[in-house]
Scaffold this motif. Structure first.
Motif, PDB file in Angstrom:
ATOM      1  N   THR A 174       0.808  -1.222   0.000  1.00 45.15           N
ATOM      2  CA  THR A 174       0.000   0.000   0.000  1.00 45.15           C
ATOM      3  C   THR A 174       0.842   1.275   0.000  1.00 45.15           C
ATOM      4  O   THR A 174       0.292   2.370  -0.081  1.00 45.15           O
ATOM      5  N   SER A 178      -2.981   1.021  -4.576  1.00 44.58           N
ATOM      6  CA  SER A 178      -4.225   1.256  -3.854  1.00 44.58           C
ATOM      7  C   SER A 178      -4.564   0.040  -3.001  1.00 44.58           C
ATOM      8  O   SER A 178      -4.070  -1.073  -3.239  1.00 44.58           O
ATOM      9  N   THR A 179      -5.414   0.244  -2.023  1.00 45.92           N
ATOM     10  CA  THR A 179      -5.821  -0.853  -1.146  1.00 45.92           C
ATOM     11  C   THR A 179      -6.464  -1.976  -1.949  1.00 45.92           C
ATOM     12  O   THR A 179      -6.187  -3.162  -1.722  1.00 45.92           O
ATOM     13  N   ALA A 182      -3.767  -3.850  -3.864  1.00 46.27           N
ATOM     14  CA  ALA A 182      -2.976  -4.685  -2.961  1.00 46.27           C
ATOM     15  C   ALA A 182      -3.723  -5.963  -2.590  1.00 46.27           C
ATOM     16  O   ALA A 182      -3.144  -7.060  -2.593  1.00 46.27           O
ATOM     17  N   HIS A 183      -5.007  -5.840  -2.286  1.00 50.44           N
ATOM     18  CA  HIS A 183      -5.802  -7.020  -1.941  1.00 50.44           C
ATOM     19  C   HIS A 183      -5.859  -7.997  -3.116  1.00 50.44           C
ATOM     20  O   HIS A 183      -5.761  -9.215  -2.931  1.00 50.44           O
ATOM     21  N   ASP A 243      -6.176   7.317  -3.211  1.00 47.45           N
ATOM     22  CA  ASP A 243      -6.834   6.156  -2.610  1.00 47.45           C
ATOM     23  C   ASP A 243      -7.566   6.588  -1.345  1.00 47.45           C
ATOM     24  O   ASP A 243      -6.945   6.815  -0.301  1.00 47.45           O
ATOM     25  N   GLN A 246      -7.056   4.852   2.132  1.00 53.43           N
ATOM     26  CA  GLN A 246      -5.866   5.077   2.940  1.00 53.43           C
ATOM     27  C   GLN A 246      -5.901   6.481   3.539  1.00 53.43           C
ATOM     28  O   GLN A 246      -6.438   7.414   2.936  1.00 53.43           O
ATOM     29  N   ARG A 252      -1.942   6.627  -5.482  1.00 56.78           N
ATOM     30  CA  ARG A 252      -1.502   5.244  -5.552  1.00 56.78           C
ATOM     31  C   ARG A 252      -1.829   4.636  -6.917  1.00 56.78           C
ATOM     32  O   ARG A 252      -2.733   5.098  -7.623  1.00 56.78           O
TER      33      ARG A 252
END
Length: 264
Positions: A174, A178-179, A182-183, A243, A246, A252
């Motif tokens: 992150t 972006s979150t 990343a996921h 993002d 965050q 991001r």
């Protein structure tokens, strides 16, 4: 008979749009900027506006090569953001090219144009959308900030090969992505490197550069990284946005595109 019916329907739409000054939203699809401008048209040319969504319809108006303040009524194929996110890459690729019904700022003319000739129109074209991290930065500063982030990502990846911290380690993702990205990278990692577009890399990487035509489009910064791997030229395209998931809405990476595939 069918062509005449389509012709009549398109004409009715144009008349309604041109004659009734309704304060419509920027886009019936439920998202998008308040205003648009023409892009990708030569200074000695104009953008043709047609009676319907496609080149088979006659030209009824023209917009200047640098026309600004256009209102977007709707586009076809029609889909909301929820529809778009639910569609697969294959389904999206099968869709015909998108056309949009546009109206001039003074409401004097309207017509259908190919969406590829449209881009977001900021009130001050030197300013990009505000975020908590960047503030109301000039567009050039936002692009430079994006370049620094992508450059650091490649530098960190190089140093990881020498024993440094890996920027693609889940704990560090992150800082660059972006979150949501990343996921996705953790839950369904691609079969190739998101940085190099292949499982193996041997070559050189150039500096990130902004897209020459649309460095920022609808709040998304677009960068290209050219590289040479095993003697073959390649390109990675990075899309970046603030993002909101965050703290501070940092800029991001939300998507990386390579030849033939993209992630996520």
């Amino acid at each position: 008979m069918r062509q005449n019916r389509c012709f009549l329907q398109a004409m009715i739409i144009i008349l309604i749009v041109a004659l009734i000054p309704i304060a419509a939203s920027a886009q019936l699809d439920g998202h998008g900027p308040d205003a648009w401008r023409v892009t990708g048209v030569a200074a000695n040319d104009v953008l043709n506006a047609r009676m319907g969504p496609g080149v088979d319809y006659p030209i009824i108006e023209t917009f200047a090569h640098n026309e600004r303040g256009l209102e977007q009524i709707t586009c076809v194929p029609f889909f909301t953001m929820a529809h778009y996110q639910a569609m697969t890459e294959e389904e999206l690729n099968r869709l015909p090219s998108r056309w949009c019904l546009m109206r001039s700022a003074d409401m004097s003319k309207a017509g259908w144009v190919a969406q590829r000739f449209l881009m977001e129109d900021f009130p001050d074209e030197s300013m990009a959308p505000a975020t908590s991290e960047t503030g109301l930065m000039p567009q050039g500063q936002v692009v430079d900030h994006a370049k620094d982030l992508v450059r650091e990502l490649y530098e960190r990846d190089f140093l990881a090969g020498l024993g440094g911290p890996d920027p693609l380690n889940p704990a560090m993702l992150t800082q660059y992505f972006s979150t949501e990205f990343a996921h996705a990278l953790i839950s369904r990692p691609p079969g190739a490197s998101v940085l190099y577009g292949a499982q193996d890399f041997d070559g050189s990487v150039d500096e990130p550069v902004a897209d020459p035509d649309t460095p920022i489009l609808r709040g998304t910064t677009i960068l290209h990284v050219d590289m040479m791997s095993f003697g073959r030229p390649q390109r990675a395209t990075f899309l970046l946005r603030p993002d909101a998931a965050q703290a501070g809405n940092p800029l991001r990476i939300i998507r990386v595109e390579h030849e033939g595939w993209s992630f996520p």
